[in-house]
Each structure stands twice: as C-alpha cells, then as structure tokens.
Design an enzyme around this catalytic site. Structure first.
Site, mmCIF file in Angstrom:
data_model
loop_
_atom_site.group_PDB
_atom_site.id
_atom_site.type_symbol
_atom_site.label_atom_id
_atom_site.label_comp_id
_atom_site.label_asym_id
_atom_site.label_seq_id
_atom_site.Cartn_x
_atom_site.Cartn_y
_atom_site.Cartn_z
ATOM 1 N N HIS A 3 -8.273 5.564 2.637
ATOM 2 C CA HIS A 3 -7.688 4.219 2.461
ATOM 3 C C HIS A 3 -8.516 3.352 1.507
ATOM 4 O O HIS A 3 -8.400 2.136 1.532
ATOM 5 C CB HIS A 3 -7.609 3.500 3.814
ATOM 6 N N ASP B 144 -3.221 -7.004 4.508
ATOM 7 C CA ASP B 144 -3.804 -7.047 3.176
ATOM 8 C C ASP B 144 -3.071 -8.056 2.288
ATOM 9 O O ASP B 144 -2.329 -7.691 1.371
ATOM 10 C CB ASP B 144 -3.801 -5.629 2.582
ATOM 11 N N ASP C 275 0.893 -1.164 0.000
ATOM 12 C CA ASP C 275 0.000 0.000 0.000
ATOM 13 C C ASP C 275 0.929 1.211 0.000
ATOM 14 O O ASP C 275 1.668 1.442 0.950
ATOM 15 C CB ASP C 275 -0.862 -0.037 1.270
ATOM 16 N N SER D 200 -6.000 -30.669 -12.428
ATOM 17 C CA SER D 200 -5.110 -31.830 -12.612
ATOM 18 C C SER D 200 -4.299 -32.176 -11.365
ATOM 19 O O SER D 200 -3.083 -32.040 -11.350
ATOM 20 C CB SER D 200 -4.117 -31.583 -13.747
ATOM 21 N N TYR E 130 0.835 0.375 14.568
ATOM 22 C CA TYR E 130 -0.161 0.071 13.549
ATOM 23 C C TYR E 130 0.177 0.751 12.229
ATOM 24 O O TYR E 130 0.303 1.961 12.163
ATOM 25 C CB TYR E 130 -1.562 0.510 14.006
ATOM 26 N N ASP F 33 -8.036 -6.871 0.847
ATOM 27 C CA ASP F 33 -7.756 -5.582 1.493
ATOM 28 C C ASP F 33 -8.556 -5.489 2.788
ATOM 29 O O ASP F 33 -9.643 -6.052 2.903
ATOM 30 C CB ASP F 33 -8.137 -4.425 0.560
ATOM 31 N N LYS F 34 -7.988 -4.767 3.755
ATOM 32 C CA LYS F 34 -8.582 -4.540 5.077
ATOM 33 C C LYS F 34 -8.706 -5.819 5.890
ATOM 34 O O LYS F 34 -9.691 -6.052 6.602
ATOM 35 C CB LYS F 34 -9.970 -3.863 4.957
ATOM 36 N N TYR G 228 -3.330 9.811 0.360
ATOM 37 C CA TYR G 228 -3.284 9.511 1.772
ATOM 38 C C TYR G 228 -2.330 8.354 2.090
ATOM 39 O O TYR G 228 -2.396 7.305 1.464
ATOM 40 C CB TYR G 228 -4.696 9.219 2.313
ATOM 41 N N GLN H 52 3.198 4.318 2.677
ATOM 42 C CA GLN H 52 3.029 3.824 4.062
ATOM 43 C C GLN H 52 3.638 2.431 4.327
ATOM 44 O O GLN H 52 4.092 2.180 5.424
ATOM 45 C CB GLN H 52 1.564 3.854 4.485
ATOM 46 N N ASP I 26 -14.800 1.950 6.005
ATOM 47 C CA ASP I 26 -13.514 1.505 5.425
ATOM 48 C C ASP I 26 -13.533 0.013 5.080
ATOM 49 O O ASP I 26 -12.515 -0.677 5.182
ATOM 50 C CB ASP I 26 -12.337 1.784 6.369
ATOM 51 N N LYS J 296 -3.513 -3.225 8.360
ATOM 52 C CA LYS J 296 -3.491 -4.685 8.395
ATOM 53 C C LYS J 296 -2.669 -5.093 7.183
ATOM 54 O O LYS J 296 -2.282 -4.262 6.366
ATOM 55 C CB LYS J 296 -4.914 -5.238 8.346
HETATM 56 C C1 F6R Z 1 -7.592 -0.186 7.899
HETATM 57 C C2 F6R Z 1 -7.292 1.163 7.425
HETATM 58 C C3 F6R Z 1 -8.216 2.286 7.750
HETATM 59 C C4 F6R Z 1 -7.535 3.288 8.699
HETATM 60 C C5 F6R Z 1 -8.509 4.426 9.106
HETATM 61 C C6 F6R Z 1 -7.837 5.477 9.967
HETATM 62 O O1 F6R Z 1 -6.622 -1.082 7.485
HETATM 63 O O2 F6R Z 1 -6.299 1.384 6.782
HETATM 64 O O3 F6R Z 1 -9.429 1.817 8.289
HETATM 65 O O4 F6R Z 1 -7.057 2.651 9.832
HETATM 66 O O5 F6R Z 1 -9.013 5.057 7.952
HETATM 67 O O6 F6R Z 1 -6.712 5.925 9.312
HETATM 68 P P1 F6R Z 1 -5.761 7.066 9.867
HETATM 69 O O7 F6R Z 1 -5.355 6.656 11.240
HETATM 70 O O8 F6R Z 1 -4.656 7.075 8.879
HETATM 71 O O9 F6R Z 1 -6.585 8.319 9.851
HETATM 72 MG MG MG Z 2 -4.972 -1.839 2.294
HETATM 73 MG MG MG Z 3 -4.080 1.744 3.647
#
Ligand code: F6R
Ligand code: MG
Ligand code: MG
Length: 381
Positions: A18, A233, A11, A242, A228, A131-132, A90, A94, A286, A231
């Site tokens: 996100h 992903d 990512d 076969s 953190y 994802d997620k 955003y 990362q 999300d 996750k």
């Molecule tokens: C889950 C994910 C999103 C962020 C959420 C807060 O894997 O990436 O749910 O955790 O949008 O993001 P921040 O802390 O960057 O504002």
């Molecule tokens: Mg992701």
């Molecule tokens: Mg992300």
C-alpha cells in the site's frame, strides 16, 4: 469567468503493498485526463499522487456534480485499474466499489472535493492530499487556517477576513451537516470538530460575502462499503491570498504536527507528516500518514502548477518531530491509544476475529453497562 475546480481521487492499486503508485498506472490516468482536455470537456487537468492514491485535479465550466466530469474520472480510474491488474499490483481497483458508473462518483468509492468560483484577478489555491488517514485529519488544520488568529494573522490584520469564516460540519454517521459561524460560535464548532472520529469539516465560507474558501472530500469509505477498504485518504482545496489565508498561513498548521487516525490497517493514531511529492511514499509501519500540498495559480481556467509547497527545509523540523512521535507511539504496539478505540475498530477487520471469541464471554454476575461513545460500540455483547 466561472470555473469549477473538481478534485476526484482513488486508490486503484499499490506499489509495493500500500506504499505508492506505479508509474504506468499514473500514466494511464494522465492519458485520460489529457484526452478530456483535448476533447474540450476540461479546461485543464493535473494528476498528483500521495502514497497509493491518485488524484485528478480538473478545471471546467460544467459546475459541481457534473455527470460528464465524474464519468471522465471514473473511466480514468477504471482504465488505470486494468493496468494495475495486469501488473498484479496490490489491491488493484480497491476504491472502485461499484461495477458500473451511474451519474456521480459519490458513494461509488472515489473521494470528491469540488468548488465553483469566479476566477479572481489572481487565483492561488492549494490542493492538499493525504494518505493513510481520514477526512477529519483536516479538522485541526482548517480551524487554525480560518479561525485561529494565532495561526492566521490575516484574521486580525486584513479587514476582508476580519468578519471570520463559517464552517460546514458533517456528522459522518447521520450524513447531516451544520453550519457554524466563527468567531461567534467558535466554541460550539470545537465541540464537534474536536471529535474527529465522527465530525468532519466539509466546507468553509467567508462571512463577509459568503465566498467559498475551502472544500474537503468527506466520503467515509468504510461506511460505504460496510467493511474496511482503506482509510479515506482525503483531499482538500483551499483558496489563498487577498481575503483568504496567505499561502504561508494555509501551510503553517502543518509545521506543528498533530496526531490523526489511520496509519497501519487504518487502526492507529499517528502524526501527519508534511512531505514533498517525492517523499509521499509511506513505508514505515505503512506510514506514518503523509500530506502533500500542491499549489496552483488559475489562469483563465488553466492550471499553472503544481508547485510542491512542502518541499521547503523549513518543514524539516516538522518531519523530524513526526519521526520522533512515530517512535514514541510505536512503543505502544497494539495497545491504545496508539491503536484506535473499539468504536473505530468496528470498521476494520477486527470484528471477524472477535466473532470467533464471542461465545467465550460468560456472565460472572457483574452489572451490564453500555460501552462508552456511540452506545453501539460493544465488541462482545
Ligand atoms: C492502511 C492500509 C494498510 C493496510 C495493511 C494491510 O490504510 O492500507 O496499512 O491496511 O497493509 O493490508 P491487507 O489487509 O490488504 O494485507
Ligand atoms: Mg491510500
Ligand atoms: Mg491502499
């Protein structure tokens, strides 16, 4: 011909928030992948996306953990990050946890799944990309694909599958792995892989001849970064037909959705929704977590595909059920079991909140007990 399939994913910036990737970032990653093919480093490459993650599916003859291949992916993600930064996307860059490449992307942020195979007369395989959620999201699906005859008829009907499969399972905290052979050690296997917060299936081998059948990315980003950072992903490569599960047997577990960890802030339980490439844009709270299935046929190391395998109305019911499960779970808001238990929350941003309140807990004469689970899960010592 011996071919290595390497899937490396990261990512490197979300659009918007996100939820998805930006076409200019994907185009930059594709440019690097294409250059790798033109230069002859790669036999072929295909770039796929799921949510805010990008994966490069590469074929080559250099084997697993090859520095040149890993560097190619790293450079593509670094270049993509520059585009993401320019657009102020955003979380640009990362997952690139290291400042510079050093030999292998493992431990540097990107997720990796690789297998070296002898290309069969016809070599269909699927790259699943979620994802997620976290790598253990594959545990239940892999069990059903390779060890549950109620899902995979071939385990009973096909003599080349009848001896079963061996699962390699990793403890993400100790980094140690164990191999368990099914059907003989099925119940032992389930003791571990049912504990999805700790144990992850890394690979699956066919018992009859030891052939590699499936490989997953098992990197746990939060453990690498110590905080953190999303996750993980994960990606998963599964060989089909076969003597391996038929494409339909490999897809079937996803027709009956189950719950995985991830979703909002990597802190919630939610259904894993199988979607077409176009629908892999998780926005509701999300999420909920998504999975795509990119099908390929190998042809002398070239990738014929991807074919969007969940783009089938037969999966509509699974998608609807995921939406219903999402409604039900959202009803619980910040309460468990929608929110993950304290052991899992340790790797989110929650400890920073708890730190502030730590000294407010006073002794009231009750005996002390260890928190359940890891023994290190106490959140207010
Ligand atoms: C889950 C994910 C999103 C962020 C959420 C807060 O894997 O990436 O749910 O955790 O949008 O993001 P921040 O802390 O960057 O504002
Ligand atoms: Mg992701
Ligand atoms: Mg992300």
């Amino acid at each position: 011909m011996k071919v290595t399939i390497s899937v490396i994913k990261a990512d490197i910036g979300g659009y918007v928030g996100h939820s998805s990737t930006h076409p200019e970032v994907v185009a930059k990653v594709e440019e690097y992948a294409k250059a790798g093919v033109e230069k002859g480093t790669l036999l072929d490459a295909s770039v796929i996306t799921c949510g805010d993650d990008i994966a490069i599916v590469m074929t080559h003859t250099k084997g697993k953990d090859n520095e040149e291949i890993h560097k190619l992916a790293w450079d593509a993600f670094v270049a993509g990050t520059e585009v993401a930064k320019k657009l102020k996307l955003y979380g640009a860059g990362q997952d690139l946890l290291a400042d510079a490449f050093s030999g292998n992307v493992k431990g540097m942020g990107p997720g990796v799944a690789e297998m070296e195979i002898e290309e069969r007369k016809s070599e269909p395989f699927i790259v699943y990309f979620a994802d997620k959620t976290s790598p253990s999201a594959w545990n239940l699906a892999l069990y059903e694909m390779f060890a549950d005859p109620m899902n995979t008829a071939g385990l009973v009907i096909d003599p080349s599958m009848h001896d079963g499969f061996t699962f390699e399972v990793m403890d993400v905290y100790s980094g140690k792995a164990v191999k368990l052979e099914t059907p003989r050690e099925l119940y032992d296997l389930l003791v571990f892989i049912g504990a999805t917060s700790r144990y992850v299936v890394r690979a699956v081998y066919r018992n009859r001849d030891g052939e590699i059948a499936a490989v997953a990315s098992t990197q746990k980003l939060s453990l690498m970064a110590g905080r953190y950072v999303g996750k993980d992903d994960p990606v998963l490569i599964v060989r089909c037909q076969s003597g391996f599960p038929a494409v339909g047997e490999a897809l079937e577990p996803f027709a009956r959705p189950w719950l995985v960890e991830g979703w909002m802030r990597g802190s919630h339980t939610g259904p894993l929704m199988p979607v077409s490439f176009k629908e892999a844009k998780p926005t509701r709270f999300d999420g909920p977590p998504r999975v795509i299935a990119a099908g390929y046929q190998l042809c002398e190391g070239k990738l014929v595909g991807p074919n969007d395998l969940f783009d089938d109305p037969a999966f509509d019911d699974a998608r609807n059920r995921c939406a219903l499960l999402a409604n039900q779970l959202r009803r619980q808001g910040i309460f468990e079991p929608h929110r993950l238990p304290p052991e899992e929350m340790e790797y989110t941003t929650l400890p920073k909140v708890l730190e502030k309140l730590k000294d407010r807990f006073v002794d009231i004469g009750e005996p002390e007990a260890k928190a359940p689970g890891s023994g290190e899960g106490e959140i207010h010592e």
